[in-house]
Enzyme design. Structure first.
Site, PDB file in Angstrom:
ATOM      1  CB  SER A  39      -0.886   0.078   1.242  1.00  0.00           C
ATOM      2  OG  SER A  39      -1.415  -1.149   1.566  1.00  0.00           O
ATOM      3  CG  HIS A  71      -3.355  -3.895  -2.617  1.00  0.00           C
ATOM      4  ND1 HIS A  71      -2.982  -4.865  -1.721  1.00  0.00           N
ATOM      5  CD2 HIS A  71      -3.516  -2.769  -1.900  1.00  0.00           C
ATOM      6  CE1 HIS A  71      -2.911  -4.339  -0.515  1.00  0.00           C
ATOM      7  NE2 HIS A  71      -3.250  -3.068  -0.594  1.00  0.00           N
ATOM      8  CD  GLU A 193      -2.584  -3.565  14.482  1.00  0.00           C
ATOM      9  OE1 GLU A 193      -2.674  -2.368  14.150  1.00  0.00           O
ATOM     10  OE2 GLU A 193      -2.389  -4.483  13.664  1.00  0.00           O
TER      11      GLU A 193
END
Ligand code: 8IG
Length: 272
Positions: A39, A71, A193
């Site tokens: 990316s 991508h 996360e």
């Protein structure tokens, strides 16, 4: 090659088949260096040299179209000014796609089968160091593989000391002495996360968090290639910044970093 066929084929035979296809279609018998674009790095290969052949990833045995929009799903053969042949893999398979670890490292094994002696892994990731504003490139010095899996099967005890080539990191710092280094933690994703997970990563020694690279680096070392990794910090990891980053800011920072990381990558490859 269907997914079932791929999974029933020896992974090194599958890589050989892909490498043979690439040699045939590009007219290049052996490539020297492989580049995996993550990316933010999609345009960064433009300055490396002249593209002499472009293949759609899904025509090459064992490869599939990337599932993430943005991508680039192409495999290119690039001739550098120095006369080196670069194999540019714009299509990375992520572990979170659920196609298995063999699929994740198929590109890396194909690069090795295509003759590549050097593997350059790039990615976009979250940063744990507040000084790394979005758009900062950081050299990967080591990794924490938090995926609970390995691309290696059986009793394959590969040494990973100095996995991320100190020699190439040195060359990168000759190009840009201001480059920082950090330890990259590969999470499985696809979710980012939690702030608690970022603090956990920090305490066990991570500087960067992402969803790729570590498994590929292991496969690259196993295949005998010299591995170099470079991250583009596109956002501060969750909870590091008091203000949630806007996606717009991240995109802008990535865009702004474009010319710098393109030049950087081309200059490093010229020195290999
Ligand atoms: I771009 O903050 C990008 N990829 N795991 N965490 C993880 N992957 C990422 C992040 C991030 N940013």
């Amino acid at each position: 090659m269907s997914t079932t066929e791929f999974l029933n084929t020896d992974p090194f035979d599958a890589a050989r088949a892909a490498a043979d296809y690439i040699a045939e279609e590009t007219g290049v018998d052996a490539h020297d260096v492989a580049l995996v674009l993550g990316s933010g790095w999609g345009d960064a290969a433009e300055l490396i040299g002249e593209t002499t052949a472009t293949l759609s990833a899904d025509e090459v045995p064992g490869f599939s179209s990337p599932s993430v929009v943005g991508h680039v799903g192409t495999i290119r053969s690039v001739l550098t000014k120095e006369g080196k042949r670069a194999l540019v893999l714009g299509a990375r398979t992520h572990y979170y796609e659920g196609k298995g670890v063999r699929a994740v490292v198929h590109g890396v094994r194909t690069a090795a089968a295509a003759g590549c002696k050097t593997l350059v892994l790039t990615n976009g990731c979250g940063g744990l160091n507040e000084n790394w504003t979005p758009g900062t490139p950081v050299l990967i010095s080591d990794h924490l593989n938090l995926t609970a899996t390995s691309p290696l099967e059986g009793a394959t005890f590969v040494d990973l000391t100095d996995l991320y080539s100190p020699r190439i990191r040195g060359l990168a710092r000759e190009v840009d002495p201001s480059l920082d280094e950090g330890v990259y933690a590969q999470f499985t994703g696809p979710h980012y996360e939690t702030p608690a997970e970022v603090q956990y990563a920090k305490r066990i020694g991570a500087d960067l968090v992402g969803m790729s690279t570590a498994l590929e680096a292991i496969a690259g070392r196993h295949a005998g290639m010299e591995v170099f990794g470079i991250s583009l910090v596109t956002n501060l990891a969750a909870g590091i910044s008091p203000v949630p980053l806007s996606h717009e800011e991240v995109l802008e920072a990535g865009q702004a970093a474009g010319p710098r990381i393109s030049r950087l990558l081309a200059d490093i490859i010229a020195k290999l």
